[in-house]
Design an enzyme around this catalytic site. Structure first.
Site, mmCIF file in Angstrom:
data_model
loop_
_atom_site.group_PDB
_atom_site.id
_atom_site.type_symbol
_atom_site.label_atom_id
_atom_site.label_comp_id
_atom_site.label_asym_id
_atom_site.label_seq_id
_atom_site.Cartn_x
_atom_site.Cartn_y
_atom_site.Cartn_z
ATOM 1 N N LYS A 194 56.764 41.170 48.009
ATOM 2 C CA LYS A 194 57.308 41.107 46.646
ATOM 3 C C LYS A 194 56.624 40.030 45.816
ATOM 4 O O LYS A 194 56.381 38.933 46.315
ATOM 5 C CB LYS A 194 58.809 40.786 46.696
ATOM 6 C CG LYS A 194 59.612 41.915 47.270
ATOM 7 C CD LYS A 194 61.092 41.583 47.238
ATOM 8 C CE LYS A 194 61.864 42.675 47.940
ATOM 9 N NZ LYS A 194 63.101 42.208 48.534
ATOM 10 N N ASP A 254 52.391 36.831 57.530
ATOM 11 C CA ASP A 254 53.429 37.525 56.756
ATOM 12 C C ASP A 254 52.892 37.801 55.355
ATOM 13 O O ASP A 254 52.485 36.872 54.653
ATOM 14 C CB ASP A 254 54.681 36.654 56.683
ATOM 15 C CG ASP A 254 55.249 36.377 58.071
ATOM 16 O OD1 ASP A 254 55.713 37.329 58.713
ATOM 17 O OD2 ASP A 254 55.205 35.208 58.505
ATOM 18 N N GLU A 296 44.964 28.968 66.454
ATOM 19 C CA GLU A 296 45.515 30.193 65.868
ATOM 20 C C GLU A 296 46.887 29.896 65.275
ATOM 21 O O GLU A 296 47.763 29.337 65.938
ATOM 22 C CB GLU A 296 45.618 31.323 66.910
ATOM 23 C CG GLU A 296 46.228 32.586 66.283
ATOM 24 C CD GLU A 296 45.955 33.860 67.044
ATOM 25 O OE1 GLU A 296 44.854 33.981 67.634
ATOM 26 O OE2 GLU A 296 46.832 34.733 67.046
ATOM 27 N N GLU A 339 53.127 28.470 66.492
ATOM 28 C CA GLU A 339 54.070 29.525 66.075
ATOM 29 C C GLU A 339 55.440 28.877 65.893
ATOM 30 O O GLU A 339 55.806 27.990 66.665
ATOM 31 C CB GLU A 339 54.085 30.626 67.155
ATOM 32 C CG GLU A 339 55.117 31.721 67.006
ATOM 33 C CD GLU A 339 55.053 32.462 65.674
ATOM 34 O OE1 GLU A 339 54.058 33.141 65.403
ATOM 35 O OE2 GLU A 339 56.020 32.360 64.895
ATOM 36 N N THR A 377 45.837 44.652 68.367
ATOM 37 C CA THR A 377 47.209 44.581 68.873
ATOM 38 C C THR A 377 47.796 45.998 68.892
ATOM 39 O O THR A 377 47.281 46.894 68.224
ATOM 40 C CB THR A 377 48.091 43.698 67.967
ATOM 41 O OG1 THR A 377 48.104 44.290 66.670
ATOM 42 C CG2 THR A 377 47.550 42.286 67.873
HETATM 43 C C1 LIG Z 1 53.570 39.095 60.769
HETATM 44 S S1 LIG Z 1 53.611 37.987 62.120
HETATM 45 C C2 LIG Z 1 52.084 38.318 62.951
HETATM 46 C C3 LIG Z 1 52.072 37.843 64.364
HETATM 47 C C4 LIG Z 1 50.755 38.042 65.152
HETATM 48 N N1 LIG Z 1 49.656 37.272 64.590
HETATM 49 C C5 LIG Z 1 50.374 39.508 65.272
HETATM 50 O O1 LIG Z 1 49.337 39.894 64.716
HETATM 51 O O2 LIG Z 1 51.134 40.269 65.905
HETATM 52 C C6 LIG Z 1 53.335 36.389 61.387
HETATM 53 C C7 LIG Z 1 53.777 35.248 62.290
HETATM 54 O O3 LIG Z 1 53.409 34.003 61.696
HETATM 55 C C8 LIG Z 1 54.418 33.053 61.974
HETATM 56 N N2 LIG Z 1 54.281 31.993 60.945
HETATM 57 C C9 LIG Z 1 54.377 32.133 59.602
HETATM 58 N N3 LIG Z 1 54.161 30.972 58.979
HETATM 59 C C10 LIG Z 1 53.899 30.052 59.957
HETATM 60 C C11 LIG Z 1 53.616 28.666 59.931
HETATM 61 N N4 LIG Z 1 53.539 27.986 58.775
HETATM 62 N N5 LIG Z 1 53.433 28.037 61.106
HETATM 63 C C12 LIG Z 1 53.504 28.708 62.284
HETATM 64 N N6 LIG Z 1 53.775 30.039 62.367
HETATM 65 C C13 LIG Z 1 53.972 30.700 61.213
HETATM 66 C C14 LIG Z 1 55.697 33.841 61.914
HETATM 67 O O4 LIG Z 1 56.726 33.219 62.655
HETATM 68 C C15 LIG Z 1 55.266 35.175 62.535
HETATM 69 O O5 LIG Z 1 55.497 35.201 63.924
#
Ligand SMILES: C[S@@+](CC[C@H](N)C(=O)[O-])C[C@H]1O[C@@H](n2cnc3c(N)ncnc32)[C@H](O)[C@@H]1O
Length: 239
Positions: free
Chosen positions: A148, A144, A69, A94, A217
């Site tokens: 934009k 994420d 994941e 993460e 979630t």
């Molecule tokens: C919007 S959050 C969603 C978190 C979780 N999946 C949820 O549904 O609550 C996106 C997460 O992806 C992580 N993330 C983004 N790009 C990543 C990467 N290249 N490698 C590891 N984590 C990443 C960010 O740090 C962030 O915690």
């Protein structure tokens, strides 16, 4: 890590540096519980980044299908999933350290044995540490969205990423994405429908109902109450 003067130089040395990152590293403070969990559980449940492929069976002390994941946030749903599927091996990746701590705290509390975590850019981990054709499933939940237009290039789902994921999935393995941002769902479908070596598993259209193995979630339930949608996409590696 060694410094390189260019992308080409790094690649020649076998080191992958992604040009555009899908995240901005936030310097979140650790809570006491997260700090304690990192100290207590990292030695057994943490995997340090390295520049060579992992021996997955050695990591878990057994051979079982592996689910990775990417971006598990605070790890709640990942820990629940691992707890409910003891027959699978899970690796969560993460970049946000407090999230890694929170995930370890929950996993430790529940006594989850089939989960390992990494604190690193998942693109580099996939590229350098995950053996080819080794994954049962790759999960990317609520990445994420980079709303934009000028930031769209930061979205992790791009053609190059789809191909990287394909090479890491076993044939028959699946790439499962979920998002609550419709334009990103459309972008995911567009990228994945154009990618070679996959079929969309949806019976109709591009989206599938949330499978039972993906817990909702808190954030998702709140959004649904407000009338926001959630889109799940599952593509299977065929070649
Ligand atoms: C919007 S959050 C969603 C978190 C979780 N999946 C949820 O549904 O609550 C996106 C997460 O992806 C992580 N993330 C983004 N790009 C990543 C990467 N290249 N490698 C590891 N984590 C990443 C960010 O740090 C962030 O915690």
């Amino acid at each position: 890590m060694a410094k390189f003067n260019s992308q080409a130089e790094a690649e020649a040395a076998g080191v992958y540096i992604s040009k555009v990152k899908s995240f901005v590293k936030r310097e979140g403070r650790l809570t006491k519980a997260q700090g304690r969990a990192l100290e207590e559980f990292w030695p057994t449940k943490g995997i340090e980044y390295q520049n060579e492929p992992l021996d997955l069976a050695a990591v878990f002390g057994r051979d079982a299908p592996v689910v990775v994941e990417i971006g598990f946030g605070m790890g709640k749903s990942l820990v629940t999933m691992a707890h409910e599927a003891p027959e699978l091996n899970f690796i969560g990746i993460e970049v946000h350290r407090p999230g890694v701590g929170a995930c370890l705290a929950d996993a430790g509390e529940l006594g989850v044995e089939n989960l390992r975590v990494m604190e690193h850019d998942a693109v580099e981990v996939l590229k350098n540490m995950i053996p080819d054709a080794s994954l049962h499933r790759l999960q990317l939940f609520f990445p994420d969205p980079w709303h934009k237009k000028r930031h769209h290039k930061r979205r992790i789902v791009q053609a190059e990423f789809a191909e990287l994921v394909r090479t890491k999935l076993a044939v028959g393995g699946t790439f499962h994405m979920a998002t609550d941002w419709e334009p990103y769902a459309e972008h995911m479908a567009e990228v994945m429908n154009a990618a070679e070596g996959y079929i969309n598993t949806a019976a109709e259209g591009d989206y599938v109902p949330r499978p039972d193995y993906r817990p909702t979630t808190k954030f998702e339930v709140r959004g649904q109450k407000l009338g926001h949608g959630v889109w799940d996409l599952i593509y299977e590696r065929t070649a």
